[in-house]
Design an enzyme around this catalytic site. Sequence first.
Site, mmCIF file in Angstrom:
data_model
loop_
_atom_site.group_PDB
_atom_site.id
_atom_site.type_symbol
_atom_site.label_atom_id
_atom_site.label_comp_id
_atom_site.label_asym_id
_atom_site.label_seq_id
_atom_site.Cartn_x
_atom_site.Cartn_y
_atom_site.Cartn_z
ATOM 1 N N ARG A 51 -37.474 38.515 -2.216
ATOM 2 C CA ARG A 51 -36.449 37.467 -2.368
ATOM 3 C C ARG A 51 -37.069 36.080 -2.206
ATOM 4 O O ARG A 51 -36.688 35.137 -2.910
ATOM 5 C CB ARG A 51 -35.306 37.676 -1.380
ATOM 6 C CG ARG A 51 -34.156 36.691 -1.643
ATOM 7 C CD ARG A 51 -32.946 36.975 -0.789
ATOM 8 N NE ARG A 51 -33.248 36.897 0.618
ATOM 9 C CZ ARG A 51 -32.437 37.316 1.586
ATOM 10 N NH1 ARG A 51 -31.264 37.840 1.279
ATOM 11 N NH2 ARG A 51 -32.780 37.215 2.847
ATOM 12 N N ARG A 100 -39.917 8.605 -0.370
ATOM 13 C CA ARG A 100 -38.707 9.288 -0.826
ATOM 14 C C ARG A 100 -38.539 9.072 -2.322
ATOM 15 O O ARG A 100 -38.603 7.936 -2.780
ATOM 16 C CB ARG A 100 -37.485 8.751 -0.080
ATOM 17 C CG ARG A 100 -36.176 9.424 -0.466
ATOM 18 C CD ARG A 100 -35.045 8.965 0.440
ATOM 19 N NE ARG A 100 -33.786 9.626 0.107
ATOM 20 C CZ ARG A 100 -32.888 9.153 -0.757
ATOM 21 N NH1 ARG A 100 -33.092 8.007 -1.389
ATOM 22 N NH2 ARG A 100 -31.770 9.821 -1.001
ATOM 23 N N LYS A 150 -32.010 31.249 -1.541
ATOM 24 C CA LYS A 150 -31.851 31.090 -0.084
ATOM 25 C C LYS A 150 -32.417 29.734 0.362
ATOM 26 O O LYS A 150 -33.508 29.649 0.919
ATOM 27 C CB LYS A 150 -32.535 32.252 0.647
ATOM 28 C CG LYS A 150 -32.042 32.436 2.080
ATOM 29 C CD LYS A 150 -32.426 33.797 2.602
ATOM 30 C CE LYS A 150 -32.154 33.973 4.078
ATOM 31 N NZ LYS A 150 -30.757 33.817 4.476
ATOM 32 N N GLU A 182 -18.574 35.596 0.451
ATOM 33 C CA GLU A 182 -19.374 36.237 1.502
ATOM 34 C C GLU A 182 -19.062 35.560 2.827
ATOM 35 O O GLU A 182 -18.222 34.665 2.892
ATOM 36 C CB GLU A 182 -20.873 36.133 1.167
ATOM 37 C CG GLU A 182 -21.353 34.709 0.991
ATOM 38 C CD GLU A 182 -22.781 34.581 0.467
ATOM 39 O OE1 GLU A 182 -23.598 35.477 0.734
ATOM 40 O OE2 GLU A 182 -23.065 33.568 -0.187
HETATM 41 N N1 PDD Z 1 -28.508 34.733 6.616
HETATM 42 N N2 PDD Z 1 -25.257 35.595 2.813
HETATM 43 C C1 PDD Z 1 -25.675 34.441 3.345
HETATM 44 C C2 PDD Z 1 -25.009 33.181 2.937
HETATM 45 C C3 PDD Z 1 -26.724 34.450 4.299
HETATM 46 O O1 PDD Z 1 -27.150 33.292 4.822
HETATM 47 C C4 PDD Z 1 -27.307 35.683 4.682
HETATM 48 C C5 PDD Z 1 -28.439 35.771 5.672
HETATM 49 C C6 PDD Z 1 -26.821 36.864 4.090
HETATM 50 C C7 PDD Z 1 -27.396 38.233 4.425
HETATM 51 O O2 PDD Z 1 -28.688 38.390 3.890
HETATM 52 P P1 PDD Z 1 -29.753 39.341 4.587
HETATM 53 O O3 PDD Z 1 -29.119 40.677 4.706
HETATM 54 O O4 PDD Z 1 -30.896 39.334 3.659
HETATM 55 O O5 PDD Z 1 -30.075 38.747 5.938
HETATM 56 C C8 PDD Z 1 -25.799 36.780 3.152
HETATM 57 C C9 PDD Z 1 -29.623 34.699 7.564
HETATM 58 C C10 PDD Z 1 -29.676 35.887 8.451
HETATM 59 C C11 PDD Z 1 -29.569 33.380 8.316
HETATM 60 O O6 PDD Z 1 -29.270 32.384 7.658
HETATM 61 O O7 PDD Z 1 -29.852 33.335 9.504
#
Ligand code: PDD
Length: 286
Positions: A51, A100, A150, A182
């Site tokens: 990912r 910047r 992410k 989510e």
């Molecule tokens: N967060 N959706 C969002 C918006 C997230 O930020 C996360 C994970 C998940 C779950 O993804 P995974 O199973 O790969 O951890 C779904 C992490 C844990 C965080 O921001 O701390």
Amino acid sequence: MRTVYLNGDYLPENEAMVSIFDRGFLMADGVYEVTSVLDGKLIDFAGHMARLKRSLGELDMINPLGDAEWLDIHRQLVRVNEVQSGGVYLQVTRGAPGDRDFVFPDPETTPATVVLFTQSKPGLIDSAQAKTGIKVISVDDIRWGRRDIKTVQLLYPSMAKMMAKAAGCDDAWLVEDGFVTEGSSNNAYIVKDGRIITRDLSNDILHGITRAAVLRFAREAQMDIEERPFTIDEAQAADEAFITSATMFVTPVVEIDGAKIGTGTPGTVAPRLREIYFEESRKTAI
Ligand code: PDD
């Protein structure tokens, strides 16, 4: 004091410094991963690396390290900080161009900033929230349209968490066009008549690594799965609800917007999936 990693060096946490011109700081121009650690080993490491590469690629960022280096840094940090249970946080930003500017800097002259640190969380597996379940509220999902990447743009998830706290709850489920996308930092599920329902993958949600593993294990255990959007009304009428993430694993949700789910206590499916998840993911921990 923790030892952290910054751009090739292992340093005491109070000596790791990043430029004020870092694009992570000025523009949230960076991506991250959180990999959980159980028994001193990394859970689902390959999934998190895959990912990470995808997030970097979608933002035209170069992967600054090779697979073996990423693994080595994760392992070194877990070892020197003696982490038994907890996680490793990793962040890559587009670096610090020295001023910047909205235009991306040339990666040849502005290398990425790479930061990793550990978080030790003893008792993670037997957390109180796993036993009692958590309460969530629903809030509007006003995040940008590429939630599959992410990125470190976490202001709205942070605000959603604060809205939940203000309402006396633990977390928020985000709702767009009437359907749950989510959780603020986790994927969301309901269970009805033994069937697990969770939103299908798209740019609307993060493709959870825990989600992929849990759905795989559930299929192997002959459980029914339906990947489609659901509403808050449907969730409130469900038999069970739960979330998944690398920090919460599988955690039951027992209340949504004040309405109890099922009996208002964790049901049977979520705790069973949590058990299976620990059992199976430990087999591939490295
Ligand atoms: N967060 N959706 C969002 C918006 C997230 O930020 C996360 C994970 C998940 C779950 O993804 P995974 O199973 O790969 O951890 C779904 C992490 C844990 C965080 O921001 O701390």
